[in-house]
Design a protein around this motif. Structure first.
Motif, PDB file in Angstrom:
ATOM      1  N   ARG A  35       0.887  -1.155   0.000  1.00  0.00           N
ATOM      2  CA  ARG A  35       0.000   0.000   0.000  1.00  0.00           C
ATOM      3  C   ARG A  35       0.925   1.205   0.000  1.00  0.00           C
ATOM      4  O   ARG A  35       1.734   1.387   0.905  1.00  0.00           O
ATOM      5  N   GLN A  63      -2.066  -1.966 -10.027  1.00  0.00           N
ATOM      6  CA  GLN A  63      -2.519  -1.205  -8.866  1.00  0.00           C
ATOM      7  C   GLN A  63      -4.008  -0.908  -8.883  1.00  0.00           C
ATOM      8  O   GLN A  63      -4.591  -0.650  -9.938  1.00  0.00           O
ATOM      9  N   TYR A  64      -4.583  -0.892  -7.678  1.00  0.00           N
ATOM     10  CA  TYR A  64      -5.932  -0.382  -7.452  1.00  0.00           C
ATOM     11  C   TYR A  64      -5.784   0.960  -6.741  1.00  0.00           C
ATOM     12  O   TYR A  64      -5.105   1.049  -5.714  1.00  0.00           O
ATOM     13  N   HIS A  65      -6.416   1.990  -7.278  1.00  0.00           N
ATOM     14  CA  HIS A  65      -6.311   3.347  -6.743  1.00  0.00           C
ATOM     15  C   HIS A  65      -7.443   3.590  -5.747  1.00  0.00           C
ATOM     16  O   HIS A  65      -8.611   3.626  -6.127  1.00  0.00           O
ATOM     17  N   THR A  88      -4.693   0.272 -12.685  1.00  0.00           N
ATOM     18  CA  THR A  88      -3.683   0.520 -13.706  1.00  0.00           C
ATOM     19  C   THR A  88      -2.694  -0.636 -13.756  1.00  0.00           C
ATOM     20  O   THR A  88      -2.348  -1.222 -12.734  1.00  0.00           O
ATOM     21  N   VAL A 104      -2.412  10.363  -2.187  1.00  0.00           N
ATOM     22  CA  VAL A 104      -2.743   9.234  -3.059  1.00  0.00           C
ATOM     23  C   VAL A 104      -2.489   7.951  -2.280  1.00  0.00           C
ATOM     24  O   VAL A 104      -1.447   7.798  -1.640  1.00  0.00           O
ATOM     25  N   VAL A 106      -2.627   3.819  -3.095  1.00  0.00           N
ATOM     26  CA  VAL A 106      -2.808   2.740  -4.064  1.00  0.00           C
ATOM     27  C   VAL A 106      -2.383   1.427  -3.427  1.00  0.00           C
ATOM     28  O   VAL A 106      -1.494   1.390  -2.577  1.00  0.00           O
ATOM     29  N   ASP A 108      -0.808  -2.127  -4.548  1.00  0.00           N
ATOM     30  CA  ASP A 108      -0.028  -2.630  -5.680  1.00  0.00           C
ATOM     31  C   ASP A 108       0.240  -4.123  -5.487  1.00  0.00           C
ATOM     32  O   ASP A 108       0.853  -4.525  -4.508  1.00  0.00           O
TER      33      ASP A 108
END
Length: 120
Positions: A35, A63-65, A88, A104, A106, A108
């Motif tokens: 994270r 990745q999830y945002h 992404t 931010v 994310v 990963d």
């Protein structure tokens, strides 16, 4: 046979601190998940490049945002912005930076094992 494992970012296996952010690393079985929490002002080419020692990020990502907005520019020149709810998949060769005043976050699933890790 697969075993049951339960890990939490509340108690990560490792925390990698760097200017304007941190990476929280979980090791679950053979997988490494991170994270990333990136504060306003964070930019890969300013904050991670000195650690990585490469001209652009050479870690691929999946990745999830969760929150915040991040701009990503590939070495090819392609550029886009990702935000909450986006997923992404990035090959190696990119720069990224936080857009705006919100951190931010994310998660990963790929590329976390060596990201922002100091090389010997």
């Amino acid at each position: 046979m697969q075993t049951v494992e339960h890990e939490s970012f509340d108690a990560p296996s490792e925390v990698r601190e760097f200017p304007h952010g941190r990476g929280e690393i979980l090791r679950v079985g053979d997988s490494v998940i991170s994270r990333l929490v990136l504060q306003p002002g964070w930019r890969w080419s300013q904050d991670i490049k000195p650690i990585a020692g490469t001209d652009s990020c050479q870690a691929p990502h999946f990745q999830y945002h969760v929150s915040g907005t991040i701009a990503i520019k590939m070495d090819s020149g392609a550029e886009f912005v990702a935000g909450p709810g986006d997923v992404t998949s990035l090959p190696e060769g990119h720069d990224a930076w936080v857009v705006g005043d919100e951190p931010v976050v994310v998660v990963d699933w790929y590329g976390a094992a060596n990201w922002a890790a100091a090389t010997a």
